[in-house]
Scaffold this active site. Structure first.
Site, short mmCIF file in Angstrom:
data_model
loop_
_atom_site.label_atom_id
_atom_site.label_comp_id
_atom_site.label_asym_id
_atom_site.label_seq_id
_atom_site.Cartn_x
_atom_site.Cartn_y
_atom_site.Cartn_z
N ASP A 1 0.79 -1.18 -0.12
CA ASP A 1 -0.07 0.14 -0.07
C ASP A 1 0.98 1.21 0.02
OD1 ASP A 1 -2.57 1.34 0.37
OD2 ASP A 1 -1.87 1.88 2.33
N GLU B 1 14.69 -15.62 -0.13
CA GLU B 1 15.01 -16.64 0.81
C GLU B 1 14.06 -17.89 0.86
OE1 GLU B 1 15.50 -14.87 4.67
OE2 GLU B 1 16.96 -13.43 3.77
#
Length: 591
Positions: free
Chosen positions: A243, A295
């Site tokens: 956002d 990751e």
């Protein structure tokens, strides 16, 4: 599948000829965009936005919930979508529809529990649908524990260093630190009462006063949000819609700004100079977030809600080491005009191709008037960019529906990613007759009704032809009322109707996948049907849109899909209509 209409990088200056048969023996093409050869799901994805409060209410409190989403996942999977994007479902006082977050690592009790969230992710995974969640990093709620600690700790404390607290101007600090205005109206600063009871510092809130901005110059803020990212990644989310992704860093010294509160360019105040948006240091944050996502397995993604001008600068958000996608608001705001549509599509593909990123296309979301309503308005709506009320010019609903179906079919024929807003597959318009007493958007209240806000596009969905809330809630309760006439737009009413908007979306999304349009190529078709007609070829599909006032002749090619089936003569494209045609296996020749 047809052969490619050009080889190697597209030559935008050299038109080509696509040979067909029948009424129009050849089409003159200007190649623009080459096929996407990277097999990554998000580069050609269809992502469906769920606004949880308005989707489906299973517990009968009038507010949609996570269990309601899980219950209807099968119907969403029928659309052949790749992922859901969930608007905020976190604990919140709901001053701004959940975008005022009081805890980033839990579920609002009115919407369910973490167990409900896990069940939703598991059910979606079983249907091969990914789940993306909204992240709100620019601001939190004044009820968040970190802000409450900042209020209690006082000026100069490490706790206040997490937020943008400043001393006021004037003899006794009675004036705000600068002249910035809130997106929702009124000043962007609120003065606090210090622990001893005296008037004190001011805190920045680019949105509502209940939404204090974090200070992203603080390393502790950055660490906290990395923790939040990992919390949800560990629960299996496929990524984050970020956002106000362009607002996290503010210019040093917080200088005054004479332009628009949202940074939109006006004479003398271009977006590039806005001190609260688009600062260069912001990209370091997203580079680090990209490393965090890397990751995890499964190609987790970041999508920016970044209202950035021009498109060439917006592309900075999606360079290879930063975000994967960003919303294309220039396309959302495009008028019903072929020249403008072509210009924006061309600029978008050129800008994003330059950094190796896919373009995303969007027509509606929870912050704008739905496109079935926008496209039914006259040339100068009373409230451009804001909600429409009962005292405003009302849309021509029939015209809006025709144009919305055509615009949707054009969008789904473009290469790149697509975002759909819940209910657009039903052709839902805005509720333009909401009475003042039910409005909840903070924009309405902060401007004394001068701006209506976004409630009209957030009305709960109709699922059935009957019932007090048309199947949204079992007992008929609903946090916003639905307009008259929505029974025939309900999912139940449209499911078996081959001429419905729902059937159009289902067919278009299936064909989009079957023909590889999301990862496809794009070439403009020149001199096709006159100035009101837009034509493009994506892989083996010819897409034609008619925004003009007269019907145009169609090439003699098999019809795959048209936006208004059964209403047109077979060989013409009516005004306010879009069509997909199957091109034959073809080669290319020189100009």
């Amino acid at each position: 599948m047809c052969k490619r209409f050009h080889n190697g990088a597209p030559d935008r200056k050299m038109p080509h000829m696509l040979t067909t048969s029948g009424a129009l023996p050849s089409l003159r093409l200007t190649p623009l965009h080459d096929r996407d050869r990277e097999p990554k799901w998000w580069r050609s994805s269809v992502i469906y936005q769920v606004y949880p409060r308005s989707f489906r209410d299973l517990d009968g409190d009038g507010l949609g919930d996570l269990a309601g989403i899980t219950a209807e996942l099968g119907q969403l999977a029928e659309l052949d979508i790749d992922a859901l994007w969930l608007s905020p479902f976190y604990p919140s006082p709901q001053r701004d529809g959940g975008y005022d977050v009081s805890d980033y690592c839990d579920v609002d009790p009115a919407l369910g529990t973490l167990a409900d969230f896990d069940a939703l992710v598991a059910a979606a995974d079983a249907l091969s649908v990914k789940v993306i969640v909204d992240l709100v990093p620019n601001h939190c709620s004044t009820e968040h524990v970190l802000f409450q600690r900042a209020l209690a700790a006082g000026p100069g404390s490490p706790e206040r260093g997490l937020f943008v607290f400043r001393d006021g101007r004037g003899a006794s600090g009675e004036l705000p630190p600068n002249n910035w205005q809130s997106h929702f109206g009124g000043p962007a600063w609120t003065r606090v009462t210090e622990p001893g009871g005296a008037p004190g510092q001011w805190y920045l809130h680019l949105f509502d006063s209940s939404q204090p901005d974090f200070d992203w110059d603080s390393e502790l803020v950055r660490q906290e949000f990395e923790r939040i990212l990992r919390f949800w990644l560990d629960r299996g989310v496929a990524g984050f819609r970020v956002d106000v992704a362009h607002a996290l860093i503010k210019a040093k010294g917080l200088p005054d700004w004479g332009g628009r509160a949202d940074g939109g360019s006006v004479p003398g105040y271009p977006f590039t100079d806005a001190p609260m948006f688009g600062q260069p240091q912001i990209h370091d944050i997203y580079r680090r977030w990209r490393e965090v996502l890397a990751e995890y397995d499964g190609e987790r993604i970041l999508c920016a809600e970044a209202s950035v001008e021009p498109l060439s600068r917006l592309a900075d958000w999606v360079r290879p080491d930063q975000m994967h996608q960003t919303f294309n608001f220039s396309y959302l705001a495009a008028p019903w005009d072929t020249a403008q549509l072509r210009r924006i599509i061309t600029s978008s593909l050129e800008a994003f191709d330059a950094v190796g990123a896919p373009t995303t296309w969007v027509l509606s979301n929870h912050d704008v008037v739905r496109h079935a309503t926008r496209l039914g308005l006259g040339g100068n709506p009373a409230r451009p960019g804001d909600g429409i009320g009962p005292e405003d010019e009302q849309p021509d609903h029939a015209r809006g529906a025709r144009r919305a179906d055509a615009a949707s079919l054009l969008m789904l024929g473009l290469p790149g990613g697509v975002y759909l807003y819940q209910g657009e597959e039903l052709g839902l318009p805005d509720h333009t007759g909401l009475p003042a007493e039910v409005r909840q958007d903070p924009t309405y209240h902060r401007t004394g009704g001068a701006r209506l806000g976004r409630d009209g596009c957030r009305v709960p969905l109709p699922w059935t032809r009957s019932g007090a809330s048309l199947g949204y809630s079992a007992n008929g309760r609903s946090w916003l009322p639905q307009p008259e006439g929505w029974a025939e737009l309900s999912r139940e009413a449209q499911r078996e109707d081959p001429a419905s908007t729902l059937s159009l979306y289902r067919a278009a999304l299936a064909l989009r996948r079957a023909h590889g349009l999301g990862s496809g190529s794009l070439a403009w078709v020149e001199d096709l049907g006159g100035p009101g007609c837009l034509g493009l070829v994506n892989n083996d599909v010819l897409v034609m849109l008619n925004t003009g006032a007269t019907a145009v002749e169609l090439p003699d090619l098999p019809v795959l899909l048209r936006s208004r089936p059964g209403t047109s003569a077979p060989h013409v494209l009516n005004p306010e209509e879009c069509i997909w045609l199957q091109t034959e296996d073809h080669g290319t020749t020189g100009p």
